[in-house]
Write a protein that holds these residues in place. Structure first.
Motif, PDB file in Angstrom:
ATOM      1  N   UNK A  59      91.729  37.368  53.510  1.00  0.00           N
ATOM      2  CA  UNK A  59      90.690  37.013  52.552  1.00  0.00           C
ATOM      3  C   UNK A  59      90.191  35.573  52.735  1.00  0.00           C
ATOM      4  N   UNK A  60      90.001  35.195  53.980  1.00  0.00           N
ATOM      5  CA  UNK A  60      89.588  33.834  54.293  1.00  0.00           C
ATOM      6  C   UNK A  60      88.091  33.654  54.007  1.00  0.00           C
ATOM      7  N   UNK A  61      87.763  32.641  53.207  1.00  0.00           N
ATOM      8  CA  UNK A  61      86.357  32.343  52.919  1.00  0.00           C
ATOM      9  C   UNK A  61      86.105  30.865  53.146  1.00  0.00           C
TER      10      UNK A  61
ATOM     11  N   UNK B 118      76.177  26.676  51.749  1.00  0.00           N
ATOM     12  CA  UNK B 118      76.070  27.692  52.784  1.00  0.00           C
ATOM     13  C   UNK B 118      77.396  28.431  52.833  1.00  0.00           C
ATOM     14  N   UNK B 119      77.335  29.740  52.625  1.00  0.00           N
ATOM     15  CA  UNK B 119      78.548  30.531  52.719  1.00  0.00           C
ATOM     16  C   UNK B 119      78.665  31.029  54.149  1.00  0.00           C
ATOM     17  N   UNK B 120      79.650  30.522  54.882  1.00  0.00           N
ATOM     18  CA  UNK B 120      79.732  30.816  56.317  1.00  0.00           C
ATOM     19  C   UNK B 120      80.686  31.959  56.622  1.00  0.00           C
ATOM     20  N   UNK B 121      81.775  32.044  55.875  1.00  0.00           N
ATOM     21  CA  UNK B 121      82.765  33.098  56.099  1.00  0.00           C
ATOM     22  C   UNK B 121      83.121  33.672  54.738  1.00  0.00           C
ATOM     23  N   UNK B 122      83.199  35.019  54.650  1.00  0.00           N
ATOM     24  CA  UNK B 122      83.445  35.652  53.359  1.00  0.00           C
ATOM     25  C   UNK B 122      84.516  36.728  53.457  1.00  0.00           C
ATOM     26  N   UNK B 123      85.681  36.419  52.977  1.00  0.00           N
ATOM     27  CA  UNK B 123      86.741  37.417  52.844  1.00  0.00           C
ATOM     28  C   UNK B 123      87.200  38.049  54.147  1.00  0.00           C
TER      29      UNK B 123
ATOM     30  N   UNK C 251      87.795  27.696  63.709  1.00  0.00           N
ATOM     31  CA  UNK C 251      88.160  26.306  63.434  1.00  0.00           C
ATOM     32  C   UNK C 251      88.984  26.193  62.154  1.00  0.00           C
ATOM     33  N   UNK C 252      88.752  27.101  61.207  1.00  0.00           N
ATOM     34  CA  UNK C 252      89.478  26.994  59.943  1.00  0.00           C
ATOM     35  C   UNK C 252      90.960  27.313  60.128  1.00  0.00           C
ATOM     36  N   UNK C 253      91.311  28.043  61.181  1.00  0.00           N
ATOM     37  CA  UNK C 253      92.705  28.468  61.341  1.00  0.00           C
ATOM     38  C   UNK C 253      93.654  27.271  61.376  1.00  0.00           C
ATOM     39  N   UNK C 254      93.298  26.237  62.138  1.00  0.00           N
ATOM     40  CA  UNK C 254      94.177  25.069  62.227  1.00  0.00           C
ATOM     41  C   UNK C 254      93.621  23.894  61.444  1.00  0.00           C
ATOM     42  N   UNK C 255      92.768  24.190  60.463  1.00  0.00           N
ATOM     43  CA  UNK C 255      92.246  23.121  59.604  1.00  0.00           C
ATOM     44  C   UNK C 255      91.366  22.138  60.333  1.00  0.00           C
ATOM     45  N   UNK C 256      90.533  22.627  61.271  1.00  0.00           N
ATOM     46  CA  UNK C 256      89.716  21.722  62.076  1.00  0.00           C
ATOM     47  C   UNK C 256      88.280  21.587  61.575  1.00  0.00           C
ATOM     48  N   UNK C 257      87.979  22.189  60.415  1.00  0.00           N
ATOM     49  CA  UNK C 257      86.614  22.076  59.902  1.00  0.00           C
ATOM     50  C   UNK C 257      86.390  20.684  59.329  1.00  0.00           C
ATOM     51  N   UNK C 258      85.130  20.235  59.256  1.00  0.00           N
ATOM     52  CA  UNK C 258      84.869  18.940  58.616  1.00  0.00           C
ATOM     53  C   UNK C 258      85.378  18.951  57.174  1.00  0.00           C
ATOM     54  N   UNK C 259      85.671  17.762  56.658  1.00  0.00           N
ATOM     55  CA  UNK C 259      86.340  17.705  55.357  1.00  0.00           C
ATOM     56  C   UNK C 259      85.455  18.244  54.235  1.00  0.00           C
ATOM     57  N   UNK C 260      84.147  18.400  54.515  1.00  0.00           N
ATOM     58  CA  UNK C 260      83.266  18.917  53.466  1.00  0.00           C
ATOM     59  C   UNK C 260      83.478  20.419  53.243  1.00  0.00           C
ATOM     60  N   UNK C 261      84.104  21.114  54.199  1.00  0.00           N
ATOM     61  CA  UNK C 261      84.245  22.568  54.099  1.00  0.00           C
ATOM     62  C   UNK C 261      85.179  22.965  52.953  1.00  0.00           C
ATOM     63  N   UNK C 262      84.765  24.004  52.209  1.00  0.00           N
ATOM     64  CA  UNK C 262      85.665  24.543  51.184  1.00  0.00           C
ATOM     65  C   UNK C 262      86.261  25.838  51.707  1.00  0.00           C
ATOM     66  N   UNK C 263      87.578  25.824  51.891  1.00  0.00           N
ATOM     67  CA  UNK C 263      88.266  26.962  52.490  1.00  0.00           C
ATOM     68  C   UNK C 263      89.173  27.602  51.443  1.00  0.00           C
TER      69      UNK C 263
ATOM     70  N   UNK D 140      98.934  27.909  56.271  1.00  0.00           N
ATOM     71  CA  UNK D 140      98.205  26.786  56.862  1.00  0.00           C
ATOM     72  C   UNK D 140      97.033  26.321  56.001  1.00  0.00           C
ATOM     73  N   UNK D 141      96.480  27.223  55.185  1.00  0.00           N
ATOM     74  CA  UNK D 141      95.358  26.804  54.337  1.00  0.00           C
ATOM     75  C   UNK D 141      95.894  25.853  53.273  1.00  0.00           C
ATOM     76  N   UNK D 142      95.319  24.664  53.229  1.00  0.00           N
ATOM     77  CA  UNK D 142      95.754  23.673  52.248  1.00  0.00           C
ATOM     78  C   UNK D 142      97.007  22.931  52.675  1.00  0.00           C
ATOM     79  N   UNK D 143      97.501  23.177  53.908  1.00  0.00           N
ATOM     80  CA  UNK D 143      98.691  22.449  54.360  1.00  0.00           C
ATOM     81  C   UNK D 143      98.347  20.976  54.591  1.00  0.00           C
ATOM     82  N   UNK D 144      99.388  20.135  54.601  1.00  0.00           N
ATOM     83  CA  UNK D 144      99.151  18.701  54.812  1.00  0.00           C
ATOM     84  C   UNK D 144      98.662  18.435  56.224  1.00  0.00           C
TER      85      UNK D 144
END
Ligand SMILES: Nc1ncnc2c1ncn2[C@@H]1O[C@H](COP(=O)(O)OP(=O)(O)O)[C@@H](O)[C@H]1O
Ligand code: SF4
Ligand SMILES: [Mg+2]
Lengths: 338, 295, 318
Positions: A13-15, A25-30, A56-68, A79-83
Motif C-alpha cells: 500500500x505504498x503511496x 501531485x499524487x505520483x504513486x497510489x497504493x 526511489x521510495x524503497x530506500x528513502x531516496x526521494x526529495x525531502x518534500x515527498x510524502x510517503x 524502511x518507510x519512516x526509518x531514520x
C-alpha cells in the motif's frame, strides 16, 4: 503470492505525493508488490506512471518534500519512516540502484575504481587499497575486459555500455539483497542492451540477488523478467508471470501496450509505448474511478464511478484491476507472433 | 518596465504567453517589485534633478562649509566649499546612471554583433575569441588609465573604458545563446527554406537572444556605476567641479577628520543604485528561467 | 593534455603579441612628440635627438616595434620622467606589495566565497541561504573603496585597531606587515568573495541535482561525503574558471585599495604616473598588467586541467 519462502522485499500500500507550486501531485497510489529471493520482476508503464518514484521510495531516496505512506519491509525491517542513518546502511549495501543514464550517473572527476571502491570503504570498512583490488574483481565479474587497466579510467574514457557495467559493478559490490535497475538499457544500443541484461541474469544466478527492473520496453521484460507488474497513473493495474501476461493480458491498458508494441518477445528496440492515444494523467488526488477510463475503448459508467480492485483473473498469480477484463483477446500482434 | 515589451518571438503566440508569464513572475516577486520601484524613482529623480535639486550644484557658501546633516536648508549638510550635499548627490546619481547606460550601450553595440557572429559562423569564432582574450587582458581601470593618458579624463572616456571592458561578457552570453538557438528546429527550418544568414540572425536568433542580453545589461549597469565611482574617485572619471558620487567621496576622504558624515551618503547612494539593479537583474533572470524553480 | 596545453600556450602567446601591439600603438597615439613625452626635465634639442636615437624613433614603424619588443623583453621600460629612476627598479619595489595584497585577497575571497556558496546551496530555502544570498548581493553592489574609507574612518582612526595607512615590507617585520595589509586585503577580498559565492552556489545547485550525486546518495554515502567528494569537486572546476576571469577585476581593485590605504604598490604608482603624465611608467604598467593577466590565466588553465580529468587525460575541454 505463491512464492514458497518469505519475500525479501515486501511493499504494501505504498503511496507517494509531492506538494508543488501548482498543488499536490499524487505520483504513486497504493502499490503492493513482493520480491522473492533471486526473482527478477519487471515493472512496465509509460513515462510518468510512477515507476521511478516507486523505486526511489524503497530506500528513502526521494526529495525531502515527498510524502510517503504505506510500508516497505526488507527482510521484515520497516524502511518507510526509518531514520536516515539506518537507511544509509541499507542503501548500496542491501538495496542497490542502477540508473538510466550511464553517461551522467557516474562522477566525471573520479576514476571508476574509486567510485566502486567508495561503496566498499563505506559499507565494508575496507581500506582504499583493498577496495581497489576488489573493484578490479567486480569489473571482471560484470564482463569488462582488462579490468586491471580499466579500474583507473575516468568515465569519459568508457563507452556507454561499459559505463553501465561499471554502474552494475558498483551496485553489486556489497552483494545486495535487492537490485533496482531503473531503465538500465533505455539509453543504450540494442546490441549493448542484450549484454547488460545478460550480466543482470548472471548476477541473479550467481549471487541470488532479487532484481526489480523498470522499463517501458516490453522486449526487455520478455527477455529477462520472471514476473511483470504493469503500472498506470501511479497504480498497479496488472500483475502476472511473464508468459501469462503476454499470452493473456487482462487489463485493457496492458492489452493496449501489447498491441502497440510490434513484436513482444523480441527486443522492441526504441519503440515506446506511445501508440495508445492520450497521455498519462498527472493527478492531484486519486479518484474513485479507473484512471485509464479516458483512454479506454471499453470504459463505461461503472469504470468512472468506482476504482476497480486488483482481483484474481484466472491463471496462477495473475491479478488485474479492471471492471471489464479482456477475456480472449490475444492481440493481432500476438497472433502474428505465434 | 518598458524594456520588457521588446518582442520575444520564440514563435508567434508562444511569445505572448511567455512574456505574460515572465511579467507575472516579476509582479509576484516582492524583491523585483521593490527594486523596480527604487529604480523607477531613481530614474525620475535623475531625469528631473536639475529642477528638483534645492541648490545649484556649484553654488558655494563659504560661511557655511562642513555643515552637518540636518542643518536648516541643507538636509544632508554642506561640503568643504559650502555646497549643498543633497543637490550634489542628486546630480551625481544622474551622472552615475548616465555612465551606466552609456557604458552598457557601448558594450552592447560592439558585443552583440560579435557574439552573434562568433556563435553563428564557425570561421569567425577563433578570431573573435582572440579579440575577447585581448580585451580581457586590459582591465577597465588599466583601460581607463590608458584612455586618460591619451585623451584625458572625462565622463565619456570613463564610460567608454568601462564599456569596452564589458564587451567580453556580452560576447560570451550572446555567443552561447546563439549556439543554442542555432541548433533549434525553427532556425534549422528557416535555413532549409533558404533564408540568408543575416535574415536568420536578425529575425530568428537576435529576437530570441533578447532575454539573455537584457539580463546581461541589468548586471552590467551596476558594475559600470561602481566603475564610474572608482574612476571618479581616483580622478580618472568625471572632472570637478561637475558633481559625481566618486569625486564627492574623494573630497570626503581629504576632510574625513572634520566631516566624517560626508563619506557616508554618496556611498550609500552608489550602493543603493547598484543593489537595486543587481536585485532586479536576479529577479529577471529567475523570471526568464524556463525551469523557473531556481531563485 | 599536451595538445591542450600547446594550444593554450600558443593562444596566450598570440594574445600577448596582440596586446604589445596595442600598447605600442597606444604610445604612438599619445598627444605630442613621443620624444618630448619621454624626455623628462631635459628638453634641449640634443637631448631629444639622443632620445630619438635611443628609442629608434627615427626608424620605420616595424623596426621600431621590433626594437620595442626587444627592450621590453629585457625589462628596459625606460626612465621615469618625474623621478629619473629606471621604471624597472620602481616596479621591483612596488610589485611585491601588490602581489602580497592580491594573493591575500584571493585567499580570503576563496575561503569566504566557496564556504558561503556551498552553505547556500546545501541549505536551500532556509534562512542561511537568504543570509548568504543577501550578503553576496550587497558585496556585489558596495563600492569597496568606500568600504575601505569607512573602515579607515571607523576602525583605524577611531579605534586604532589597524594602521590607517603605510606599509612595512614582509622581510622587515612580518607581523607588522600583516597588520598593515590585512584590512586592505579583507576589503579587496569582499567584492571577489561575492562573485565566487554566487558562482559556487549555482554550480553546487547544478551538481547537487545531477545524476552522479543521486548515484552517490544511492550508494549510502554520508551527506558530507556526497557534498565534498562529489558535488563540490565538480563545482570547483567552474569556480576556478570564474576566479581566473575575475583577475582583471582584482587588478583594478588592487589599484584603488592601495590608493586608499596608502600602500606603496603598483596601483599607487600607476595613479601617480597618470597625474604626472609619466608616460614611460604608464606604458610599463599597462603592458605588464596585460602580460600578467595573460600569464596568470594560462596557469589557471593548467590548474583547470589538473582538476578536470576530461582535459587532463584526453585534452577535450568538457
Ligand atoms: N520531485 C517531484 N516533485 C513533483 N512531482 C514529481 C517529482 N518526482 C516525480 N514527480 C511526478 O511523479 C510522477 C511519476 O514520475 P516517475 O516515477 O518519474 O515516472 P516514470 O514512471 O516515468 O518513472 C510524474 O507525474 C512526475 O511528474
Ligand atoms: S476498468 Fe473500465 S476503464 Fe478501466 S481499463 Fe477496465 S474497462 Fe477500461
Ligand atoms: Mg522513470
Amino acid at each position: 503470492m505463491t512464492t514458497a519462502s518469505a519475500p525479501v522485499l515486501e511493499i504494501r500500500d505504498l503511496s507517494v505525493s509531492f506538494p508543488t507550486e501548482t498543488g499536490t501531485v499524487s505520483a504513486v497510489d497504493g502499490v503492493s508488490l513482493d520480491l522473492a529471493a533471486g526473482e527478477i520482476v519487471g515493472m512496465v508503464g509509460e513515462s510518468g506512471c510512477g515507476k521511478s518514484v516507486t523505486a526511489m521510495s524503497l530506500a528513502g531516496l526521494l526529495p525531502s518534500s515527498a510524502r510517503v505512506t504505506g510500508s516497505v519491509r526488507l527482510d521484515g525491517t520497516q524502511l518507510v519512516g526509518a531514520r536516515e542513518s539506518a537507511l544509509r546502511r541499507v542503501r548500496g549495501r542491501e538495496i542497490a540502484y542502477i540508473f538510466q543514464e550511464p553517461m551522467t550517473s557516474l562522477n566525471p572527476v573520479l576514476t571508476v575504481g574509486r567510485q566502486i571502491g567508495e561503496v566498499l570503504q563505506v559499507h565494508e570498512r575496507m581500506s582504499r587499497r583493498a577496495a581497489r583490488a576488489r573493484a578490479v574483481e567486480l569489473l571482471t565479474l560484470v564482463g569488462i575486459p582488462s579490468a586491471a587497466q580499466r579500474v583507473d579510467n575516468y568515465p569519459h574514457q568508457l563507452s556507454g555500455g561499459m559505463r553501465q557495467r561499471v554502474m552494475i559493478a558498483m551496485a553489486v559490490a556489497c552483494g545486495p539483497k535487492v537490485l533496482v535497475a531503473d531503465e538500465p538499457t533505455t539509453a543504450l544500443d540494442v546490441t549493448v542492451q542484450a549484454g547488460i541484461l545478460q550480466v543482470l541474469r548472471d548476477l541473479r544466478d550467481r549471487l541470488g540477488t532479487s532484481v526489480l527492473i523498470i522499463t517501458h520496453d516490453l522486449g526487455v521484460i520478455a527477455d529477462i523478467a520472471d514476473r511483470v507488474v504493469v503500472m498506470y497513473a501511479g497504480r498497479v493495474v496488472e500483475r502476472a508471470p511473464v508468459d501469462d501476461l503476454f499470452a493473456h493480458p487482462r487489463h485493457r491498458y496492458t492489452a493496449g501496450l501489447l498491441s502497440a508494441s510490434p513484436q513482444p518477445g523480441r527486443h522492441a528496440g526504441t519503440d515506446r509505448l506511445t501508440e495508445i492515444p492520450g497521455l498519462v494523467p498527472v493527478l492531484a488526488s486519486q479518484p474513485d474511478a479507473c484512471t485509464f477510463a479516458d483512454r479506454c475503448p471499453a470504459a463505461d459508467e461503472q469504470c468512472r464511478a468506482a476504482a476497480p480492485p486488483l482481483e484474481d483473473v484466472g491463471g496462477t498469480d495473475h491479478v488485474a484491476a479492471c471492471w471489464h477484463p479482456c477475456i480472449t483477446a490475444p492481440t493481432a500482434a500476438q497472433e502474428a507472433n505465434r | 518596465m518598458t524594456v520588457l515589451t521588446v518582442p520575444m518571438a520564440e514563435t508567434g503566440t508562444a511569445s505572448i504567453t511567455r512574456r505574460t508569464r515572465v511579467l507575472r513572475r516579476l509582479r509576484r516577486n516582492p524583491l523585483a517589485v521593490v527594486s523596480f520601484v527604487v529604480l523607477a524613482l531613481a530614474g525620475v529623480i535623475a531625469l528631473l534633478s536639475p529642477w528638483l535639486a534645492p541648490y545649484s550644484v556649484d553654488q558655494t557658501d563659504f560661511a557655511r562649509t562642513f555643515a552637518p546633516p540636518g542643518t536648516a536648508g541643507h538636509l544632508l549638510g554642506t561640503d568643504d566649499l559650502g555646497r549643498d550635499v543633497l543637490s550634489r548627490i542628486m546630480l551625481g546619481a544622474r551622472a552615475s546612471l548616465q555612465v551606466g547606460l552609456l557604458a552598457v550601450a557601448t558594450s552592447l553595440v560592439i558585443g552583440v554583433p560579435l557574439g552573434l557572429a562568433a556563435g553563428y559562423f564557425r570561421a569567425w569564432d577563433a578570431v573573435i575569441s582572440r579579440f575577447t582574450d585581448l580585451l580581457l587582458a586590459f582591465p577597465f581601470l588599466i583601460m581607463a588609465v590608458g584612455l586618460a593618458a591619451i585623451r584625458g579624463a572625462s565622463l565619456g572616456n570613463a564610460a567608454v573604458a568601462i564599456g569596452i571592458a564589458q564587451i567580453p561578457g556580452v560576447i560570451r552570453v550572446v555567443r552561447s545563446d546563439t549556439l543554442r538557438l542555432k541548433s533549434l528546429d525553427f532556425v534549422a527550418a528557416a535555413v532549409v527554406d533558404g533564408a540568408s544568414d543575416l535574415w536568420v540572425l536578425a529575425r530568428h536568433i537576435l529576437p530570441n537572444a533578447t532575454s539573455v542580453i537584457l539580463v546581461q545589461a541589468t548586471v552590467a549597469i551596476p558594475a559600470a556605476i561602481l566603475g564610474e565611482a572608482v574612476l571618479s574617485f581616483l580622478g580618472l572619471g568625471i572632472q570637478p567641479p561637475a558633481p559625481s558620487l566618486g569625486t564627492m567621496l574623494a573630497t570626503a576622504q581629504q576632510f574625513a577628520a572634520r566631516a566624517p558624515w560626508a563619506a557616508v551618503f554618496p556611498g550609500v547612494v552608489i550602493m543603493g543604485l547598484a543593489l537595486a539593479f543587481n536585485v532586479f537583474g536576479d529577479a529577471l533572470r529567475d523570471a526568464l528561467d524556463p525551469k523557473g524553480d531556481r531563485r | 593534455m599536451a595538445r591542450y596545453l600547446l594550444t593554450r600556450a600558443w593562444q596566450s602567446a598570440l594574445t600577448l603579441l596582440l596586446s604589445t601591439i596595442v600598447v605600442f600603438v597606444g604610445v604612438r597615439a599619445l598627444p605630442g612628440d613621443p620624444a618630448l613625452a619621454l624626455a623628462g626635465e631635459d628638453r634641449s634639442p640634443e637631448a631629444l635627438e639622443a632620445i630619438r636615437r635611443h628609442y629608434g624613433l627615427d626608424q620605420p614603424l616595424p623596426v621600431q616595434f621590433a626594437q620595442y619588443v626587444e627592450r621590453m623583453a629585457q625589462g628596459d621600460f625606460g626612465v621615469s620622467i618625474r623621478t629619473g629612476t629606471p621604471v624597472s627598479s620602481m616596479l621591483t619595489t612596488a610589485l611585491p606589495v601588490t602581489v602580497e595584497l592580491s594573493v591575500l585577497a584571493i585567499l580570503i575571497a576563496a575561503a569566504l566565497g566557496v564556504g558561503a556558496g556551498v552553505l547556500a546551496a546545501v541549505r536551500r530555502g532556509r534562512p542561511a541561504e537568504w543570509l548568504a544570498n543577501g550578503l553576496a548581493l550587497i558585496g556585489l553592489s558596495v563600492p569597496h573603496f568606500w568600504l575601505g574609507l569607512l573602515a579607515i574612518l571607523y576602525l583605524s582612526v577611531a579605534t586604532g585597531l589597524f594602521p590607517a595607512s603605510g606599509f612595512v615590507p614582509i622581510l622587515e617585520d612580518p607581523v607588522d606587515n600583516l597588520h598593515h595589509i590585512v584590512l586592505p586585503a579583507v576589503i579587496l577580498g569582499t567584492g571577489l568573495a561575492a562573485i565566487i559565492m554566487r558562482q559556487t552556489r549555482s554550480a553546487m545547485l547544478d551538481s547537487l541535482s545531477s545524476d552522479y550525486v543521486r548515484t552517490a546518495k544511492a550508494k549510502g554515502l554520508r551527506p558530507r561525503a556526497v557534498i565534498t567528494r562529489h558535488a563540490l569537486r565538480n563545482s570547483l572546476i567552474v569556480v576556478v574558471t570564474v576566479v581566473g576571469l575575475q583577475l582583471g577585476g582584482l587588478i583594478s581593485g588592487a589599484v584603488v585599495t592601495e590608493q586608499i590605504f596608502g600602500l606603496p604598490g603598483f596601483g599607487k604608482m600607476t595613479i601617480d604616473a597618470v597625474f604626472q603624465r609619466d608616460y614611460p611608467v604608464i606604458q610599463a604598467v599597462v603592458l605588464l598588467t596585460a602580460a600578467a593577466y595573460i600569464v596568470i590565466n594560462f596557469f589557471v588553465d593548467l590548474l583547470y586541467s589538473v582538476i578536470d580529468p576530461r582535459i587532463r587525460v584526453t585534452g577535450d575541454p568538457a
